[in-house]
Design an enzyme around this catalytic site. Structure first.
Site: not given
Ligand code: NAD
Length: 268
Positions: A151, A164
């Protein structure tokens, strides 16, 4: 992209958001994809269906999909999940550590359990998956690739989200340390650091015009990113186009990490 067709990948947390887009993009590149989900096989099946549609027909693309349950924070789940992928696909070439969670609370009020949970999923989960994948990579002669989805908070402090920030900062170091430790063993380890991206994790501001405007005001390019833009970075880093890149985090953030407040001259 060069070198992807016919490879086998595991994408953690691939039933929604960025993970789902990564699975779809890799399938379009001819990669067999194991879709990890924690609790909802229906959502993971949606990802498989979208992979199908993106390819026109998944068999037309010549790629296979596999739904694999597993909580990445649980060691036994991770060991079983990686073994299942290896047995089913006949090997694993690309691991994408994407699963992640976040919890908000002022640090002085945060419960230890909640702090630990975020670290367990985002950081320990990535370590466990990487460790098991590396064991497999070392047992064969072809290259192995790990991509950690961290991130912008890998480097930008995030008040009220201490766990986080700490987990994503740790992921940056996980990327660098693993890259150095295994550079000579045909294993490349890189990271993608998304900026604000339109996915379910951001429900709190996506549907609130005022909050959305606030988020956009921090982004020099004036808009949030899409999951597909993050997935494009993953496809590149996993491909042979990136054959000489290891230990790097690619920030895909519309300039968020460029200090937007300084876009105008501010000091004589
Ligand atoms: P999201 O909530 O759609 O995806 C997260 C996924 O992780 C979900 O499918 C959830 O079921 C899964 N998950 C959570 N805990 C779990 C576990 N214990 N075991 C297996 N799966 C698990 O959100 P996203 O935005 O798609 O996030 C994906 C990644 O991108 C994350 O690591 C998040 O920190 C990172 N990220 C997202 C953003 C953003 O703005 N969306 C920004 C920076 C980083």
């Amino acid at each position: 992209m060069k070198g992807l067709k016919g490879k086998n990948a595991l994408v953690t947390g691939a039933s929604s958001g960025i993970g789902q887009a990564i699975a779809i993009r890799l399938a379009r590149e001819g990669v067999n994809v194991a879709i990890n989900y924690r609790s909802s096989p229906e959502d993971a099946a949606d990802t498989a269906e979208m992979m199908d549609k993106a390819c026109g027909d998944i068999r037309g693309c010549g790629v296979k999909d596999l739904l694999v349950q597993g909580d990445v924070s649980q060691e036994d789940d991770v060991v079983e999940m990686i073994n299942t992928v290896i047995e089913t696909f006949g090997g694993l070439d690309i691991l994408v550590n994407n699963a992640g969670i976040q919890m908000e609370s002022p640090t002085h009020e945060t419960k230890t359990d909640n702090f630990s949970k975020v670290i367990a999923v985002n950081l320990t989960g990535s370590y466990l998956c990487a460790r098991e994948a590396i064991k497999h990579f070392l047992n064969r002669d072809s290259q192995g690739i790990i991509i950690n989805i961290s991130s912008v908070h890998e480097i930008i402090p995030r008040p009220q989200y201490l766990s986080y920030s700490v987990s994503k900062g740790g992921m940056g170091n996980l990327t660098k340390t693993l890259a150095l430790e295994y550079a000579s063993k045909k294993i490349r380890v890189n990271g993608i650091a998304p900026g604000a991206t339109i996915t379910p994790i951001n429900e709190a501001w996506i549907n609130d015009p005022e909050e959305k405007a606030k988020v956009k005001s921090h982004i020099p390019m004036g808009r949030a990113g899409t999951s597909e833009e993050m997935a494009a970075g993953v496809a590149f880093l996993a491909s042979d186009e990136a054959a000489y890149i290891t230990g790097q985090t690619l920030f895909i953030d519309g300039g968020l990490t460029l200090y937007h407040d300084f876009s105008e001259p501010w000091s004589a």
